[in-house]
Design an enzyme around this catalytic site. Structure first.
Site, PDB file in Angstrom:
ATOM      1  N   LYS A   1     -28.653  62.842  10.025  1.00 43.67           N
ATOM      2  CA  LYS A   1     -29.771  62.145  10.518  1.00 43.67           C
ATOM      3  C   LYS A   1     -29.951  60.934   9.734  1.00 43.67           C
ATOM      4  CE  LYS A   1     -31.922  66.042  12.310  1.00 43.67           C
ATOM      5  NZ  LYS A   1     -33.410  66.906  12.644  1.00 43.67           N
TER       6      LYS A   1
ATOM      7  N   TYR B   1     -32.626  65.338  22.800  1.00 45.09           N
ATOM      8  CA  TYR B   1     -33.799  66.347  22.510  1.00 45.09           C
ATOM      9  C   TYR B   1     -34.667  66.583  23.524  1.00 45.09           C
ATOM     10  CZ  TYR B   1     -32.671  65.775  17.427  1.00 45.09           C
ATOM     11  OH  TYR B   1     -31.868  65.951  16.275  1.00 45.09           O
TER      12      TYR B   1
ATOM     13  N   ASN C   1     -35.568  65.950   7.588  1.00 42.22           N
ATOM     14  CA  ASN C   1     -34.656  67.291   7.156  1.00 42.22           C
ATOM     15  C   ASN C   1     -33.190  67.002   6.920  1.00 42.22           C
ATOM     16  OD1 ASN C   1     -34.193  67.364   9.964  1.00 42.22           O
ATOM     17  ND2 ASN C   1     -35.118  69.420  10.109  1.00 42.22           N
TER      18      ASN C   1
ATOM     19  N   HIS D   1     -28.783  67.966  11.564  1.00 39.99           N
ATOM     20  CA  HIS D   1     -28.926  68.927  12.707  1.00 39.99           C
ATOM     21  C   HIS D   1     -27.792  69.585  12.764  1.00 39.99           C
ATOM     22  CE1 HIS D   1     -29.352  69.644  16.999  1.00 39.99           C
ATOM     23  NE2 HIS D   1     -28.083  69.632  16.941  1.00 39.99           N
TER      24      HIS D   1
ATOM     25  N   GLU E   1     -23.762  69.619  22.889  1.00 39.61           N
ATOM     26  CA  GLU E   1     -23.868  68.352  21.921  1.00 39.61           C
ATOM     27  C   GLU E   1     -22.593  67.665  21.578  1.00 39.61           C
ATOM     28  OE1 GLU E   1     -27.888  70.745  20.262  1.00 39.61           O
ATOM     29  OE2 GLU E   1     -26.153  70.554  18.994  1.00 39.61           O
TER      30      GLU E   1
HETATM   31  P1  DAT Z   1     -33.823  72.556  14.184  1.00 34.94           P
HETATM   32  O1  DAT Z   1     -33.426  71.038  13.781  1.00 34.94           O
HETATM   33  O2  DAT Z   1     -33.922  73.595  12.817  1.00 34.94           O
HETATM   34  O3  DAT Z   1     -33.129  73.158  15.122  1.00 34.94           O
HETATM   35  P2  DAT Z   1     -35.795  72.310  16.153  1.00 34.94           P
HETATM   36  O4  DAT Z   1     -34.839  72.427  17.106  1.00 34.94           O
HETATM   37  O5  DAT Z   1     -36.904  73.401  16.462  1.00 34.94           O
HETATM   38  O6  DAT Z   1     -35.165  72.454  14.639  1.00 34.94           O
HETATM   39  O7  DAT Z   1     -36.304  70.881  16.263  1.00 34.94           O
HETATM   40  C1  DAT Z   1     -35.661  69.771  16.094  1.00 34.94           C
HETATM   41  C2  DAT Z   1     -36.173  68.870  15.173  1.00 34.94           C
HETATM   42  O8  DAT Z   1     -37.327  68.339  15.533  1.00 34.94           O
HETATM   43  C3  DAT Z   1     -36.030  69.193  13.662  1.00 34.94           C
HETATM   44  O9  DAT Z   1     -34.738  69.152  13.162  1.00 34.94           O
HETATM   45  C4  DAT Z   1     -37.321  68.345  13.177  1.00 34.94           C
HETATM   46  C5  DAT Z   1     -38.179  68.251  14.201  1.00 34.94           C
HETATM   47  N1  DAT Z   1     -39.304  68.828  14.174  1.00 34.94           N
HETATM   48  C6  DAT Z   1     -39.243  70.200  14.417  1.00 34.94           C
HETATM   49  N2  DAT Z   1     -40.505  70.820  14.193  1.00 34.94           N
HETATM   50  C7  DAT Z   1     -41.083  69.796  13.747  1.00 34.94           C
HETATM   51  C8  DAT Z   1     -42.495  69.845  13.236  1.00 34.94           C
HETATM   52  N3  DAT Z   1     -43.412  70.831  13.163  1.00 34.94           N
HETATM   53  N4  DAT Z   1     -42.916  68.673  12.643  1.00 34.94           N
HETATM   54  C9  DAT Z   1     -42.168  67.575  12.641  1.00 34.94           C
HETATM   55  N5  DAT Z   1     -40.855  67.555  13.241  1.00 34.94           N
HETATM   56  C10 DAT Z   1     -40.520  68.715  13.673  1.00 34.94           C
HETATM   57 MG    MG Z   2     -32.701  72.902  17.378  1.00 38.20          MG
END
Ligand code: DAT
Ligand code: MG
Length: 138
Positions: free
Chosen positions: A9, A49, A112, A115, A126
């Site tokens: 990212k 997304y 974080n 991805h 993807e």
């Molecule tokens: P992951 O990336 O672990 O699959 P996800 O699909 O639930 O997680 O969410 C996609 C991205 O969105 C994640 O990498 C970071 C952001 N995100 C998710 N939950 C969040 C939150 N509570 N606050 C801020 N950003 C968030």
């Molecule tokens: Mg995800």
């Protein structure tokens, strides 16, 4: 052998962690099949997304993902999807297990670092979102 999709990212690239993260991925036995550096447009990030539309973090997620270049890649390993999710760790770096990429390098849930596809059908969607002519049955 299985393929998965990963994306370094913009926070990862901006902080010059690209080499460290790639080294970590290779050290865990993943082979890089495809890789590029590019900047997502807002429309592209929204499409990628789209499952998160309406969630409270959606706008911030799109802003972060379009804030600078990212490095999408296709990785190969036995049980790649599941194994890669294990090495990246929990979405929230504070909850990510010791020794995972997000624990090592993540700063906040939004920033974080990386991805990884969450299942095989996501991986296929993807991979083909970013790359043409991937030998999907590698
Ligand atoms: P992951 O990336 O672990 O699959 P996800 O699909 O639930 O997680 O969410 C996609 C991205 O969105 C994640 O990498 C970071 C952001 N995100 C998710 N939950 C969040 C939150 N509570 N606050 C801020 N950003 C968030
Ligand atoms: Mg995800």
């Amino acid at each position: 052998m299985e393929l998965t999709f990963a994306n370094l990212k913009p926070d990862c690239v901006e902080r010059n962690l690209t080499g460290k993260v790639i080294d970590f991925i290779e050290s865990k036995g993943f082979e890089i099949i495809k890789m590029q550096k590019m900047r997502l447009s807002k429309i592209q990030a929204e499409e990628f997304y789209k499952d998160h539309v309406g969630k409270p973090f959606y706008k911030g997620l799109i802003e972060m993902m379009t804030s600078g270049p990212c490095i999408p890649m296709v990785l190969k390993k036995k049980h790649a999807v599941e194994e890669f999710r294990k090495i990246i760790g929990n979405t929230d770096p504070e909850k990510a297990e010791d020794g995972t990429l997000r624990h090592l390098y993540g700063t906040t849930v939004r920033r974080n670092v990386i991805h990884g596809s969450d299942c095989e059908s996501s991986a296929l969607r993807e991979i083909t979102f970013f790359f043409s002519f991937v030998d999907v049955i590698h």
